[in-house]
Design an enzyme around this catalytic site. Structure first.
Site, short mmCIF file in Angstrom:
data_model
loop_
_atom_site.label_atom_id
_atom_site.label_comp_id
_atom_site.label_asym_id
_atom_site.label_seq_id
_atom_site.Cartn_x
_atom_site.Cartn_y
_atom_site.Cartn_z
N ASN A 9 0.87 -1.18 0.00
CA ASN A 9 0.00 0.00 0.00
C ASN A 9 0.90 1.22 0.00
O ASN A 9 1.52 1.53 1.02
CB ASN A 9 -0.90 -0.02 1.24
CG ASN A 9 -1.73 1.25 1.38
OD1 ASN A 9 -1.78 2.07 0.45
ND2 ASN A 9 -2.38 1.41 2.51
N TRP A 10 0.96 1.87 -1.14
CA TRP A 10 1.88 3.02 -1.26
C TRP A 10 1.34 4.27 -0.60
O TRP A 10 2.03 5.27 -0.52
CB TRP A 10 2.20 3.28 -2.74
CG TRP A 10 3.24 2.35 -3.31
CD1 TRP A 10 3.73 1.21 -2.71
CD2 TRP A 10 3.94 2.48 -4.55
NE1 TRP A 10 4.69 0.63 -3.51
CE2 TRP A 10 4.83 1.39 -4.64
CE3 TRP A 10 3.88 3.40 -5.58
CZ2 TRP A 10 5.67 1.21 -5.75
CZ3 TRP A 10 4.71 3.22 -6.69
CH2 TRP A 10 5.61 2.14 -6.76
N LYS A 11 0.07 4.24 -0.20
CA LYS A 11 -0.54 5.43 0.42
C LYS A 11 -0.32 6.65 -0.48
O LYS A 11 -0.34 6.51 -1.70
CB LYS A 11 -0.01 5.61 1.84
CG LYS A 11 -0.15 4.31 2.67
CD LYS A 11 0.10 4.47 4.12
CE LYS A 11 -0.10 3.12 4.82
NZ LYS A 11 0.04 3.20 6.28
N HIS A 92 -9.46 1.41 5.05
CA HIS A 92 -8.19 1.61 5.75
C HIS A 92 -8.39 2.57 6.93
O HIS A 92 -9.15 3.54 6.82
CB HIS A 92 -7.14 2.16 4.79
CG HIS A 92 -5.75 2.08 5.36
ND1 HIS A 92 -5.30 2.97 6.30
CD2 HIS A 92 -4.76 1.18 5.17
CE1 HIS A 92 -4.05 2.63 6.64
NE2 HIS A 92 -3.71 1.55 5.97
N GLU A 94 -6.67 4.89 8.04
CA GLU A 94 -6.36 6.29 7.76
C GLU A 94 -7.55 6.99 7.10
O GLU A 94 -7.79 8.17 7.34
CB GLU A 94 -5.09 6.38 6.88
CG GLU A 94 -3.85 6.04 7.71
CD GLU A 94 -2.68 5.48 6.93
OE1 GLU A 94 -2.68 5.54 5.70
OE2 GLU A 94 -1.77 4.94 7.60
N GLU A 162 -5.24 -4.58 10.73
CA GLU A 162 -4.18 -3.58 10.89
C GLU A 162 -4.42 -2.80 12.18
O GLU A 162 -5.21 -1.83 12.19
CB GLU A 162 -4.17 -2.60 9.71
CG GLU A 162 -3.88 -3.24 8.38
CD GLU A 162 -3.29 -2.24 7.40
OE1 GLU A 162 -2.22 -2.55 6.86
OE2 GLU A 162 -3.86 -1.16 7.20
N GLY A 168 3.03 2.24 10.80
CA GLY A 168 4.06 3.25 10.66
C GLY A 168 4.83 3.56 11.93
O GLY A 168 5.56 4.56 11.99
N SER A 207 3.64 -2.13 10.27
CA SER A 207 5.08 -2.24 10.51
C SER A 207 5.67 -3.59 10.12
O SER A 207 6.59 -4.08 10.78
CB SER A 207 5.41 -1.90 11.97
OG SER A 207 5.09 -0.55 12.25
N GLY A 228 2.91 -1.19 4.20
CA GLY A 228 2.96 0.22 3.83
C GLY A 228 4.37 0.63 3.47
O GLY A 228 4.84 0.41 2.35
N GLY A 229 5.07 1.21 4.42
CA GLY A 229 6.39 1.80 4.17
C GLY A 229 7.36 0.87 3.47
O GLY A 229 8.09 1.29 2.56
P1 13P Z 1 3.20 0.34 7.53
O1 13P Z 1 3.64 -0.97 6.93
O2 13P Z 1 3.94 1.52 6.99
O3 13P Z 1 3.15 0.28 9.03
O4 13P Z 1 1.69 0.58 7.04
C1 13P Z 1 0.78 -0.46 7.18
C2 13P Z 1 -0.45 -0.08 6.46
O5 13P Z 1 -1.20 0.78 6.88
C3 13P Z 1 -0.73 -0.78 5.20
O6 13P Z 1 -2.02 -0.53 4.75
#
Ligand code: 13P
Length: 244
Positions: A9-11, A92, A94, A162, A168, A207, A228-229
């Protein structure tokens, strides 16, 4: 037997210059046919990504619940499908936090995605305050019950657990806590959709890195990861695919 799914997920990260990362990710995925690999890119990159790496599943991070209409600035499932996406993330944390999305919104979005031929990664997860209050399983299973479209089937639905506090932050739940939550999610799915629940893939997200992926992916009822990251570069993402 559920195949493992590793989804990035590149956000709100990435421009056309970033697309080169997908070349190595697609190559790694092609070398490991036993694992499904997918990347949810920003809307602006869906078409270019899908054309650049046609063997990789490219997805969106959200869709509108309606197929078209007067919704300035929004993007529909039909549009991302037309651009080459095969899947979308919905719900998600967020978006639940930043855009105030409710369970009912998430359910409608999942339905729109399904209607338009996209597969869905539906996200659920508790905050730290909810976990500290001993309410994590109750919160997550209620989110799932409220967000899951009726008659969902494993050929188009995956669920991602999640924990909000793990996203993050570099913090993760213990393997035992992940297994317990995934067991609770599986049980809730059985209540909703019966035996079909056994085929639905449950992803862990929050994470995930090359260092912890193998342990998390081996936990009970964990069928993959939402990353994510560590999905932003092939150097960090490919080892997670390898771990799966
Ligand atoms: P991180 O892997 O950066 O913690 O993000 C997880 C996430 O929200 C994937 O959707």
């Amino acid at each position: 037997m559920r195949r493992k799914l590793v989804a990035g997920n590149w956000k709100m990260n990435g421009t056309r210059a970033t697309l080169a990362e997908l070349d190595a990710i697609a190559a790694a995925a092609a070398d490991r046919p036993g694992v499904d690999v997918a990347v949810a890119v920003p809307f602006t990159l869906v078409m270019a990504a899908a054309e650049r790496v046609p063997t990789l599943s490219i997805g969106a991070q959200d869709v509108h619940a309606a197929d078209a209409g007067a919704h300035t600035g929004c993007i529909s499932a039909a549009q991302v499908r037309d651009a080459g996406a095969t899947f979308t993330i919905v719900g998600h944390s967020e978006r639940r936090a930043d855009q105030g999305e409710t369970d009912a919104d998430v359910r409608a979005k999942a339905g729109a995605a399904r209607r338009n031929g996209l597969t869905v990664i539906l996200c659920v997860g508790e905050t730290l305050a909810e976990r500290d209050a001993g309410r994590a399983e109750a919160v997550v299973t209620a989110q799932l019950a409220g967000s899951l479209p009726e008659g969902a089937t494993a050929d188009w639905l995956s669920v991602a657990y999640e924990p909000v506090w793990a996203i993050g932050t570099g913090r993760t739940p213990t393997i035992a806590d992940v297994a317990a939550m995934h067991g609770a999610i599986r049980a809730e799915l059985r209540r909703s959709i019966g035996n079909e629940a056994d085929a639905v893939r449950l992803l862990y997200g929050g994470s995930v890195t090359a260092d912890n992926a193998a342990g998390l992916l081996a936990a009970g009822d964990v069928d993959g990861a939402l990353v994510g990251g560590a999905s932003l570069t092939a150097a960090k993402f490919v080892p997670i695919i390898e771990a799966a």
